[in-house]
Write a protein that holds these residues in place. Structure first.
Motif, PDB file in Angstrom:
ATOM      1  N   SER A 108      31.855  13.397  19.966  1.00 53.17           N
ATOM      2  CA  SER A 108      33.261  12.996  20.101  1.00 53.17           C
ATOM      3  C   SER A 108      33.358  11.536  19.703  1.00 53.17           C
ATOM      4  N   ALA A 112      36.551   8.672  24.253  1.00 58.38           N
ATOM      5  CA  ALA A 112      37.254   9.934  24.528  1.00 58.38           C
ATOM      6  C   ALA A 112      36.243  11.068  24.666  1.00 58.38           C
ATOM      7  N   PHE A 113      36.540  11.995  25.540  1.00 60.14           N
ATOM      8  CA  PHE A 113      35.794  13.253  25.654  1.00 60.14           C
ATOM      9  C   PHE A 113      34.299  13.064  25.906  1.00 60.14           C
ATOM     10  N   THR A 118      33.501  19.170  23.903  1.00 61.98           N
ATOM     11  CA  THR A 118      34.296  18.084  23.322  1.00 61.98           C
ATOM     12  C   THR A 118      35.275  18.583  22.258  1.00 61.98           C
ATOM     13  N   ARG A 121      38.214  20.547  23.746  1.00 62.44           N
ATOM     14  CA  ARG A 121      39.123  19.642  24.463  1.00 62.44           C
ATOM     15  C   ARG A 121      39.937  18.780  23.486  1.00 62.44           C
ATOM     16  N   ALA A 122      39.315  18.379  22.368  1.00 63.77           N
ATOM     17  CA  ALA A 122      40.052  17.569  21.385  1.00 63.77           C
ATOM     18  C   ALA A 122      41.150  18.405  20.732  1.00 63.77           C
ATOM     19  N   GLU A 124      42.630  21.071  22.080  1.00 57.83           N
ATOM     20  CA  GLU A 124      43.648  21.357  23.109  1.00 57.83           C
ATOM     21  C   GLU A 124      44.524  20.139  23.406  1.00 57.83           C
ATOM     22  N   ALA A 125      43.950  18.944  23.222  1.00 56.76           N
ATOM     23  CA  ALA A 125      44.723  17.726  23.485  1.00 56.76           C
ATOM     24  C   ALA A 125      45.638  17.384  22.315  1.00 56.76           C
ATOM     25  N   GLY A 126      45.514  18.157  21.217  1.00 59.81           N
ATOM     26  CA  GLY A 126      46.376  17.893  20.068  1.00 59.81           C
ATOM     27  C   GLY A 126      45.911  16.713  19.227  1.00 59.81           C
ATOM     28  N   CYS A 127      44.652  16.303  19.386  1.00 61.75           N
ATOM     29  CA  CYS A 127      44.150  15.178  18.591  1.00 61.75           C
ATOM     30  C   CYS A 127      44.171  15.526  17.109  1.00 61.75           C
TER      31      CYS A 127
END
Ligand code: GAR
Length: 198
Positions: A108, A112-113, A118, A121-122, A124-127
């Motif tokens: 990551s 972050a993360f 990782t 989650r990235a 899902e977070a809309g990164c």
């Protein structure tokens, strides 16, 4: 010549990238895994690299495991210890013993993360960007001084697998580059920041 000990837990593709980079001045002294069935061990052994297993399940505490692991690592007089997909949380004593001479790669863009999953989650977070980080290891998980990072885009259609493959390609480029900079004595840590000389 700088002795390098690489720790793995699984396939060891980052370890392979570092070995294949054949960095001048670097001697891969050993590859050590915490599981006897880590596929990367066989790969290293076939190339004539010393391999060892220190099975975490044989120890009843993290302290006991880390003490045994450090004893095996230190038999190879490492200038640098490289964590390459080594999936164990390390004790403060262990990280202190290798302070300034142990690197990790994390999938990551730290900070972050930290931790696991990782890529999922990235997404899902809309990164819009993901990546990988090579950092010096300190007692706090995934928090040591950052040496180098690489970023990749997150595409609309990405899944955890497609993103992970894109990041992994960057890991295989970045980690040998960071190890090379260490071996060439081009890394300076100042106030938690790492400066890389050209
Ligand atoms: C790599 O993606 C590495 O960044 C990650 O595990 C994978 C190991 O692959 N490391 C971590 O998640 C550490 N917290 P590899 O065994 O093929 O090098």
């Amino acid at each position: 010549m700088k002795n390098i000990v690489i720790l793995i837990s699984g396939r060891g593709s980052n370890m392979q990238a570092i070995v294949d980079a054949a960095i001048p001045g670097a001697h891969i002294a050993a590859v050590i895994a915490n599981r006897a069935d880590a596929p990367g061990l066989a790969w290293a052994s076939e190339r004539g690299i010393a391999t060892r297993t220190v099975d975490h399940k044989a120890y009843d505490s993290r302290e006991a495991f880390d003490t045994a692991l450090a004893a095996v690592i230190d038999q190879f007089s490492p200038h640098l210890v490289v964590l390459a997909g080594f999936m164990r949380i390390l004790t403060a004593d262990f990280t202190r013993h290798y302070a300034g001479r142990m690197l990790n790669i994390h999938p990551s863009l730290l900070p972050a993360f930290t931790g696991l999953h990782t890529h999922r989650r990235a997404i899902e977070a809309g990164c819009k960007l993901a990546g990988c980080t090579v950092h010096f290891v300190t007692a706090e998980l995934d928090h040591g001084p950052i040496v180098m990072q690489a970023a990749v885009p997150i595409l609309n259609e990405d899944t955890e697998d497609s993103l992970s493959a894109r990041v992994l390609r960057e890991e295989h480029r970045l980690y040998p580059e960071a190890v090379r900079a260490f071996v060439e004595d081009r890394l300076r840590i100042q106030d938690l920041r790492v400066f890389v000389a050209e």
